[in-house]
Design a protein around this motif. Structure first.
Motif, PDB file in Angstrom:
ATOM      1  N   ASP B  99       0.838  -1.197   0.000  1.00 43.35           N
ATOM      2  CA  ASP B  99       0.000   0.000   0.000  1.00 43.35           C
ATOM      3  C   ASP B  99       0.872   1.246   0.000  1.00 43.35           C
ATOM      4  O   ASP B  99       2.019   1.202   0.449  1.00 43.35           O
ATOM      5  CB  ASP B  99      -0.905   0.016   1.246  1.00 43.35           C
ATOM      6  N   PRO B 100       0.354   2.373  -0.490  1.00 42.67           N
ATOM      7  CA  PRO B 100       1.141   3.610  -0.430  1.00 42.67           C
ATOM      8  C   PRO B 100       1.516   3.920   1.020  1.00 42.67           C
ATOM      9  O   PRO B 100       0.681   3.814   1.919  1.00 42.67           O
ATOM     10  CB  PRO B 100       0.186   4.671  -0.978  1.00 42.67           C
ATOM     11  N   ALA B 101       2.760   4.285   1.227  1.00 40.57           N
ATOM     12  CA  ALA B 101       3.239   4.549   2.592  1.00 40.57           C
ATOM     13  C   ALA B 101       2.892   5.979   2.990  1.00 40.57           C
ATOM     14  O   ALA B 101       2.952   6.885   2.170  1.00 40.57           O
ATOM     15  CB  ALA B 101       4.740   4.336   2.666  1.00 40.57           C
ATOM     16  N   PRO B 102       2.531   6.188   4.248  1.00 43.06           N
ATOM     17  CA  PRO B 102       2.419   7.563   4.739  1.00 43.06           C
ATOM     18  C   PRO B 102       3.817   8.150   4.913  1.00 43.06           C
ATOM     19  O   PRO B 102       4.819   7.476   4.694  1.00 43.06           O
ATOM     20  CB  PRO B 102       1.726   7.383   6.095  1.00 43.06           C
ATOM     21  N   GLU B 103       3.894   9.418   5.299  1.00 43.50           N
ATOM     22  CA  GLU B 103       5.185  10.020   5.630  1.00 43.50           C
ATOM     23  C   GLU B 103       5.769   9.303   6.853  1.00 43.50           C
ATOM     24  O   GLU B 103       5.082   9.098   7.845  1.00 43.50           O
ATOM     25  CB  GLU B 103       4.982  11.507   5.949  1.00 43.50           C
ATOM     26  N   ILE B 104       7.036   8.894   6.728  1.00 41.76           N
ATOM     27  CA  ILE B 104       7.712   8.162   7.807  1.00 41.76           C
ATOM     28  C   ILE B 104       9.003   8.886   8.170  1.00 41.76           C
ATOM     29  O   ILE B 104       9.754   9.305   7.294  1.00 41.76           O
ATOM     30  CB  ILE B 104       8.069   6.721   7.359  1.00 41.76           C
ATOM     31  N   ARG B 105       9.236   9.037   9.455  1.00 37.98           N
ATOM     32  CA  ARG B 105      10.529   9.531   9.943  1.00 37.98           C
ATOM     33  C   ARG B 105      11.029   8.614  11.055  1.00 37.98           C
ATOM     34  O   ARG B 105      10.246   8.188  11.894  1.00 37.98           O
ATOM     35  CB  ARG B 105      10.397  10.957  10.522  1.00 37.98           C
ATOM     36  N   ILE B 106      12.316   8.317  11.042  1.00 33.80           N
ATOM     37  CA  ILE B 106      12.942   7.576  12.133  1.00 33.80           C
ATOM     38  C   ILE B 106      13.769   8.595  12.922  1.00 33.80           C
ATOM     39  O   ILE B 106      14.623   9.281  12.356  1.00 33.80           O
ATOM     40  CB  ILE B 106      13.856   6.446  11.608  1.00 33.80           C
TER      41      ILE B 106
END
Lengths: 240, 240
Positions: B99-106
Motif C-alpha cells: 500500500d502507499p506509505a504515509p510520511e515516515i521519519r525515524i
C-alpha cells in the motif's frame, strides 16, 4: 569551585539532536576543548574560554582538559557524535596517568552510524559491527581481518573514517574485500554530513560502489545478507 | 491534516537524554504507540491518545501505526534507546507492504549500549559489535557462530536481551563460549537500568561472571583483548 571534566557528544550536526544533558554541561562550563570544527559548534558567551585544536592531538587535548580541571575549572571536551565511539572518551582515560583524577563524566550523544541508519531506514536493525577504517593507530592487516570475519558472521557493518588523505587507496581495498566476501548484490549506503544542510544519502550495490562515493564526512553502512529496500528506505529484518 | 508516523527513541531512561527532536514529535502527536513501559514514559495530555501494547506484538503495532497515519493521524511509535537498534524501526518497514506509505521519519535516540559505555568509561572505544542474544527470531546456532567470529576478530561486544524467561539457560551458554574464546581474564561489564534510579554497574572478569548478574533490563559489554581499568573506569584504547 570544584573542577571537573565532561566528555560530551554533540551528535551528528543538527541542533535538535543535542541532548539536554550535554546542553546543560555546556551552559555550566568555564572551558570547552576540542577539534576546531566541533568547538565551532558551541555558542560563545562571556566567561567561556574556547580551546580549539587541530586533529590528531587527542592525547595533548585530554591532558590539557585534565590539567584545567585539576586547577578547579569546569571543562567540557566536545566530540561529534558520541564521545565513546572513535572519539575523545578513550583518549581521556589513556591520558589519566597516576595522578589523582578530577571528577569525570562521559555524556553520550547520537553517533553518526545511528543518525545515518535513521535517515536511511533501519539498515542496522539486526546484529551489526562498527569498524574504524583509519590505520593511524592500528595495523592495516587488523582492519582486513576484522572485515573478513564480520562478513563471515553476516553482520551489518558501519564504517567510520573511510578515506584519509594519507591513505586514499585503503578504502578501494575495503570495497574489494567486501565484494569478495559479500558478493556484488549486497547493499551499501553512503551517508555524508548527516542531519546537516549538506546531507547526501546514496545506496547502491557493492558492484556499483566506488571509492570516491566516500570522504571523511561520510559514514558507510553495509547491509547484511537479508538487508533490502522498501521504496526509498533500506532496512534489515529483525530475523536476520 | 496529513498523517505521519515517527518511530522515536526515548533513550535509556533519563529525561535529559531525550533529544529535542523526539520531544517535538511527541508534542505534535495525536497518538503514541508502543510497549507498555515505554508508553508510560510519555506525559499524558488532552488530545493525545496513548496505545500501550504487550511485548512481542511488534508487527501488529507497526500495522496499527501505519493504519492510523493513513487515516490522517500524527503517530509516534516509541522505543526505548534507539529505534534502529533491536527495536521498532525494522518492524515498521517489515509491515509496510504494497500500500502507499504515509510520511515516515525515524528519530534516533541514545541506545542502551552507548549509555552504558558512557557510565562505565569507554569500553566501546574501538571496533565493536552489537548482538541481540534473544533467539525469538533467529536460530540459536547463528548467535553462537557470531559470538565465536566476533571473539576471533577481537571486537569489543555489546549484548542486548541477555536473559529471557523462555530460555534462561542461553546466557550461561554465552558465558561458556566467551570464556573458551576470550580467556578467563577478559573484562565484562553488566549495566542494569542505566541512567534510571535503579542503575547498577558491575565489572568483573569472565572467570567471575555468573548468569544471574544479568536480567532483561541489563545490557552487557565485553571488552576486547586490550580493554583495561583506570580507577573505577573501564576503557578500550584507541589503538586496539
Amino acid at each position: 569551585m570544584t573542577g571537573w571534566v565532561a566528555v560530551a557528544g554533540l551528535g551528528p550536526g543538527a541542533e535538535d539532536l543535542i541532548t539536554p544533558e550535554v546542553q546543560a554541561a555546556l551552559d555550566q562550563a568555564s572551558d570547552v576543548i576540542g577539534y576546531i570544527p566541533y568547538v565551532a559548534r558551541v555558542a560563545p558567551r562571556p566567561g567561556l574560554a574556547l580551546h580549539p585544536s587541530d586533529n590528531r592531538v587527542e592525547l595533548d587535548r585530554a591532558r590539557h582538559a585534565l590539567a584545567l580541571a585539576r586547577d578547579g575549572r569546569q571543562v567540557v571536551v566536545v566530540s561529534s557524535g558520541d564521545p565513546g565511539v572513535f572519539a575523545m572518551a578513550s583518549a581521556l582515560f589513556e591520558a589519566l596517568g597516576d595522578d589523582p583524577a578530577p571528577e569525570i563524566r562521559i555524556l553520550p550523544g547520537i553517533t553518526a552510524m545511528l543518525a545515518a541508519s535513521a535517515r536511511l531506514g533501519a539498515p542496522l536493525g539486526h546484529d551489526f559491527c562498527a569498524i574504524n577504517l583509519s590505520d593511524n593507530l592500528k595495523p592495516w592487516a587488523l582492519i582486513e581481518k576484522r572485515l573478513r570475519l564480520a562478513a563471515e558472521a553476516d553482520f551489518a557493518m558501519a564504517f567510520y573514517n573511510p578515506r584519509s588523505k594519507s591513505r586514499p587507496e585503503g578504502f578501494a581495498r575495503v570495497l574489494e574485500i567486501l565484494r569478495e566476501s559479500c558478493g556484488p548484490e549486497r547493499l551499501i549506503s553512503f551517508a555524508r554530513a548527516v542531519t546537516t544542510p549538506e546531507e547526501a544519502l546514496l545506496t547502491v550495490t557493492l558492484a556499483e560502489a566506488r571509492p570516491e562515493m566516500a570522504d571523511m564526512r561520510t559514514v558507510i553502512i553495509l547491509g547484511n545478507s537479508a538487508t533490502r529496500r522498501a521504496g526509498r528506505w533500506v532496512y534489515t529484518p529483525r530475523s536476520a
